[in-house]
Design an enzyme around this catalytic site. Structure first.
Site, PDB file in Angstrom:
ATOM      1  N   SER A   5       0.866  -1.171   0.000  1.00  0.00           N
ATOM      2  CA  SER A   5       0.000   0.000   0.000  1.00  0.00           C
ATOM      3  C   SER A   5       0.904   1.223   0.000  1.00  0.00           C
ATOM      4  O   SER A   5       1.816   1.319  -0.818  1.00  0.00           O
ATOM      5  CB  SER A   5      -0.923  -0.022   1.231  1.00  0.00           C
ATOM      6  N   TYR A  19      -5.116   8.145  -5.961  1.00  0.00           N
ATOM      7  CA  TYR A  19      -4.039   7.336  -5.387  1.00  0.00           C
ATOM      8  C   TYR A  19      -4.396   6.905  -3.966  1.00  0.00           C
ATOM      9  O   TYR A  19      -4.306   5.721  -3.624  1.00  0.00           O
ATOM     10  CB  TYR A  19      -2.730   8.129  -5.399  1.00  0.00           C
ATOM     11  N   LYS A  23      -5.138   3.049  -2.421  1.00  0.00           N
ATOM     12  CA  LYS A  23      -4.324   2.511  -1.331  1.00  0.00           C
ATOM     13  C   LYS A  23      -5.164   2.220  -0.089  1.00  0.00           C
ATOM     14  O   LYS A  23      -4.910   1.256   0.628  1.00  0.00           O
ATOM     15  CB  LYS A  23      -3.170   3.454  -1.006  1.00  0.00           C
TER      16      LYS A  23
END
Length: 159
Positions: A5, A19, A23
């Site tokens: 991650s 993004y 994650k």
């Protein structure tokens, strides 16, 4: 199983919506998969690396907005080789998560929520210092906001 991650998978950041969301999703996936694999000989380790000095990161920095650069500069960049021994150890020992540095450890502790814990020491920190860590996290968000505001003021001055 090691799932990579990012520290950005624990805090939403300006300019990194997609993004961070991707994650964050890995956190839910790792928690669910880890629960499904309990009792087997397979464990899941979720890895939260910070920015790393890689060719891909250098390329990313060429087009990264100034505000995002300012936020990223608040944390430490690491050499990829420096995280490998700890990562391998975490995976081999079945740790539920692996974070790098004080920033990474802090983010992992303050966002522990309903997730599993790695160790008795982390459990003690979560239970007895969770409130203090939350307060520090709110101050850290203010620091991030200050960096964003400063960049925005600088951009306005340049116009």
């Amino acid at each position: 199983i090691a799932i990579i991650s990012s520290v950005a998978g624990q805090i939403g950041l300006w300019g990194m919506s997609a993004y961070c969301a991707s994650k964050f999703a890995l956190r839910g996936f790792a928690d669910a998969l880890g629960m499904e694999l309990e009792g087997s000989n397979t464990s899941v380790t979720l890895v939260y690396p910070p920015d790393m000095n890689t060719p891909g990161f250098a390329e990313e920095n060429k087009t990264k907005p100034e505000v995002v650069k300012a936020i990223c500069e608040l944390a430490n960049e690491v050499e990829p080789e420096s995280i490998v021994p700890g990562l391998v150890d975490a995976v081999e020992n079945g740790a539920t998560d692996y974070s790098v540095g004080v920033d990474g450890w802090f983010a992992t502790r303050v966002t522990a929520g309903l997730g599993p814990t790695n160790s008795f020491a982390n459990l003690i920190v979560d239970v007895f210092f969770g409130g203090v860590l939350r307060l520090i996290a709110l101050v850290y968000r203010k620091v991030i906001r200050h960096a964003i505001d400063k960049c925005e003021r600088n951009l306005i001055k340049k116009r």
